[in-house]
Design a protein around this motif. Structure first.
Motif, mmCIF file in Angstrom:
data_model
loop_
_atom_site.group_PDB
_atom_site.id
_atom_site.type_symbol
_atom_site.label_atom_id
_atom_site.label_comp_id
_atom_site.label_asym_id
_atom_site.label_seq_id
_atom_site.Cartn_x
_atom_site.Cartn_y
_atom_site.Cartn_z
ATOM 1 N N GLU A 1 -2.099 4.202 0.686
ATOM 2 C CA GLU A 1 -2.798 4.202 1.978
ATOM 3 C C GLU A 1 -3.286 5.613 2.322
ATOM 4 O O GLU A 1 -4.406 5.792 2.788
ATOM 5 N N VAL B 1 0.842 -1.200 0.000
ATOM 6 C CA VAL B 1 0.000 0.000 0.000
ATOM 7 C C VAL B 1 0.875 1.247 0.000
ATOM 8 O O VAL B 1 0.400 2.349 0.180
ATOM 9 N N ARG C 1 -6.290 6.328 0.296
ATOM 10 C CA ARG C 1 -7.476 5.663 0.816
ATOM 11 C C ARG C 1 -8.025 6.424 2.020
ATOM 12 O O ARG C 1 -9.218 6.634 2.156
ATOM 13 N N ARG C 2 -7.109 6.859 2.882
ATOM 14 C CA ARG C 2 -7.575 7.582 4.070
ATOM 15 C C ARG C 2 -8.290 8.864 3.690
ATOM 16 O O ARG C 2 -9.365 9.168 4.179
#
Lengths: 366, 371
Positions: free
Chosen positions: B170, B122, B173-174
């Motif tokens: 990552e 990720v 995505r957050r």
């Protein structure tokens, strides 16, 4: 009557046995489950649940203290009579046995998902079973030594989560009591699976050398677990955003995936495989309690054959059932319900029964 | 029997652990170090993958494959048809996404396999290409190391100087799941060679909204309180003559320590953010005479005025686009939850009506070695 002289455990071993029985696979998904019900206030559930568990465990020990040399099997024999006692203890042993398989299954699924997708389920369980069998077939003292050794060997693990500090944001935790107390209370049952394990005090209490410290030791062990869970949950909440944490299945593992070193990119792989030491403590104690009890029920001194049988059975069950994540989830939910009974209903019931039982006896002997 | 049992069992264990069924031989793996995603004129998905070749005989050390496919995961099979080895995404360094893709809502779904398959990383950098992604992937610059490593380094280095954001999968995505912030990704362009042009800002649905250059990216990092690496600025003093060929009004400085405090309030049905930026700066360049000992504070005020002007312009830009790359929504949730809750799903709009005031205070800590 002290039949356990060979297997007495020290206070330290006792504390770590309690702690070890609690910390298993539950912690990996705990932050997400708490966030689903209680949002960012989820970490408070851990503290509330800790207080409840302290009470439950103390109650267990207060009951056990009256009969310091009795294991729970002897105790049930004594309290409920030979046959009825056995009948009553049987579900408890099944619970312990089921718990052992469930933790192994959960761990197997993690290992399968993260490193060995093509390896069949039962082969992974077989790999777990062999070293576990070599330990479980021995007495409690050996279990205790294993737990202490692996606890200290793996003490560094939580600190690695600090490498994610760059992406922390304290604002994620605010405001406190976002929606009031309601969601916080609702989240408490979610922690039951993670906190189960304190029931092993029923089994290990008679082996403890200094029984006067049993309650202290238990409280220390339980608090250690609470701090561990609180820390991991807070780190996950700080790292993931409040809206995003529910989108990952195991926040702890997803968080570890982000930790990279110049010389090592996929640290999570190493972490998870070493985490097996931590989880193995948990299933070994549960399995030990199971096979020890069954061999006591059949009046056998040595529990090696029962341990072997247990592991063979476990492999067979996994071979037949071929657990998936959904099945493991169902098992976990079932165990949470059973755990509520064992953790809270049983101690209260037993304590009240013993009070009544003693009064009845006193009246009779008078 | 009891004594040899452990030995016997250990032997069984060892014989089983030699790789189980998942053994991977490094020569037989092709690592997808760069992944490119494009849309062609007919809106077909075009995927490209670049991976290193581990063979002494191969002249070119990189193989590239471009394919039309339905999803990323499906393209892997397409790629395996020609590649020497089986493709894995465990080491992906960067995912390059064409601008055309980012202009459409829902492109984030395409990155699913990276997020779902635990074997994939990720930490791949997410980059928007102003143009076509596979044109960059097929480049083989002669004076540079392997393209994948070169790109990764380029982005990291520029990020250290705060010229662009470094966003991993990552992070994306957050940002994507969080209502209180909108995502921003690194922006690249091919102009003969590869240029990092700054940062592309996305809206709540992940669509590309606008681009900012290195200067504004520094402002973005300051507002995010993401103070790392170097912040250097070159300003022009408005009160001085421009100069004929060489500038007479320019001065440069780098900010050593920056403190950012954001106060969140709610007044007259709108949010108010008071951001106080405190900077300690060191002069690195000055083209006009000035006695810092006497007139230093004049320059400081001038700096503050210029900063506030720039902040205001930048904030006006993002408010007009109804996006929140700064993450002010996170502040709003933390401090004004009751007001934030009803608007959390259309935060960009709420922010566009909000009052955002930036107050800058600068102190010159050093003038360098020349007086």
């Amino acid at each position: 009557m002290r039949t356990y002289a060979m297997n007495e455990i020290t206070l330290m071993q006792y504390i770590l046995l309690v702690h070890g029985a609690q910390v298993g696979t539950g912690i990996l998904s705990l932050p997400r489950q708490l966030a689903e019900t209680s949002g960012t206030d989820g970490w408070m559930c851990i503290i509330i649940a800790w207080a409840i568990n302290c009470l439950a465990g103390t109650l267990m020990l207060l009951s056990a203290r009256k009969y310091p040399d009795f294991t729970i099997i002897d105790l049930f024999n004594y309290l409920f009579g030979k046959w009825f006692g056995k009948l009553l203890i049987f579900p408890l042993i099944c619970y312990f046995g089921f718990f052992g398989i469930d933790i192994m299954t959960n761990t197997m699924l993690y290992i399968k998902a993260w490193f060995l997708p093509k390896t069949p389920e039962y082969v992974i369980i077989l790999l777990f079973a062999i070293p576990s069998f070599l330990i479980v077939r021995n007495g409690l003292r050996i279990q205790a030594r294993y737990v202490v050794l692996s606890f200290f060997m793996m003490l560094w693990m939580p600190f690695f989560l600090l490498f994610s500090m760059d992406s922390w944001n304290v604002l994620h935790l605010l405001p406190l009591f976002k929606e009031g107390w309601g969601p916080v209370i609702q989240g408490v049952p979610k922690t039951i699976f993670a906190y189960t394990g304190i029931e092993v005090v029923f089994f290990i209490y008679p082996f403890l050398q200094k029984k006067q410290y049993a309650i202290h030791g238990f409280l220390i062990g339980n608090s250690l677990t609470m701090l561990y869970y609180l820390y991991v949950t807070l780190v996950s909440f700080l790292f993931f955003t409040p809206d995003g944490i529910t989108s990952v299945n195991q926040p702890v593992l997803s968080l570890l995936k982000n930790i990279e070193f110049r010389f090592l990119e996929r640290f999570d792989m190493i972490f998870l495989s070493l985490y097996l030491f931590v989880v193995s403590k948990c299933w070994m104690i549960f399995i030990y309690c199971t096979v020890y009890s069954t061999s006591r029920l059949l009046n056998k001194q040595d529990h090696t054959s029962h341990a072997a049988l247990y592991f063979l059975l476990a492999i067979a069950v996994i071979y037949v059932v071929k657990p998936t994540w959904n099945i493991a989830d169902e098992w976990q939910t079932t165990l949470s319900y059973l755990g509520t009974v064992v953790l809270y209903v049983l101690p209260v019931g037993l304590y009240l029964y013993i009070r009544g039982f003693e009064r009845f006896h006193r009246v009779k002997t008078r | 029997m009891r004594k040899i049992l452990p030995l016997l069992l250990s032997l069984t264990l060892i014989s089983f652990t030699t790789g189980c069924m998942d053994r991977i031989i490094i020569e037989e793996v092709s690592l997808a170090l760069l992944v490119g995603i494009d849309l062609d004129e007919k809106n077909n998905l075009v995927l490209s993958i670049s991976s290193p070749v581990f063979s002494e005989e191969a002249k070119v050390k990189e193989e590239v494959y471009i394919t039309k496919a339905y999803t990323l995961r499906e393209s892997r099979e397409e790629v395996d048809k020609t590649f020497l080895a089986l493709t894995t995404g465990g080491k992906t360094q960067a995912v390059l996404i064409g601008k055309r893709v980012m202009e459409h809502q829902g492109w984030f779904k395409l990155l699913e396999p990276f997020l779902r398959d635990a074997k994939n990383t990720v930490n791949a950098r997410i980059v928007m290409v102003d143009g076509i992604a596979h044109q960059i992937i097929t480049l083989q610059p002669k004076d540079k190391p392997r393209l994948s490593l070169y790109l990764a380094k380029l982005i990291d280095k520029d990020n250290l100087r705060n010229m662009n954001v470094k966003i991993t999968l990552e992070d994306l995505r957050r940002d994507n799941y969080e209502n209180g912030i909108t995502a921003s990704v690194t922006e690249l362009r091919k102009d003969g060679k590869i240029l990092v042009t700054g940062t592309a800002l996305l809206d709540e649905l992940g669509r590309y909204k606008l681009s900012i250059g290195p200067d504004e990216n520094k402002l973005l990092h300051i507002l995010q309180n993401n103070i790392k690496g170097e912040f250097s600025f070159t300003f022009r003093d408005a009160n001085r003559p421009k100069g004929e060929i060489f500038p007479d009004d320019a001065y440069s400085f780098s900010a050593g320590s920056i403190s950012v405090k954001t106060k969140t309030g709610y007044q007259d049905d709108k949010f108010t953010f008071d951001i106080a930026v405190d900077m300690r700066v060191a002069l690195t360049e000055r083209f006009f005479p000035l006695d810092i000992l006497k007139e230093g504070d004049k320059l400081e005020r001038e700096m503050e005025r210029e900063f506030e002007k720039r902040f205001k312009k930048f904030i006006g830009k993002i408010q007009a686009a109804k996006i929140d790359p700064i993450g002010l929504g996170i502040h709003a949730r933390a401090y004004q939850y009751d007001h934030y809750k009803p608007v959390q799903n259309k935060w960009g709009e709420a922010l566009s009506k909000a009052d955002v005031n930036v107050k800058v205070k600068t102190v010159i800590t050093s003038m360098g070695t020349t007086k």
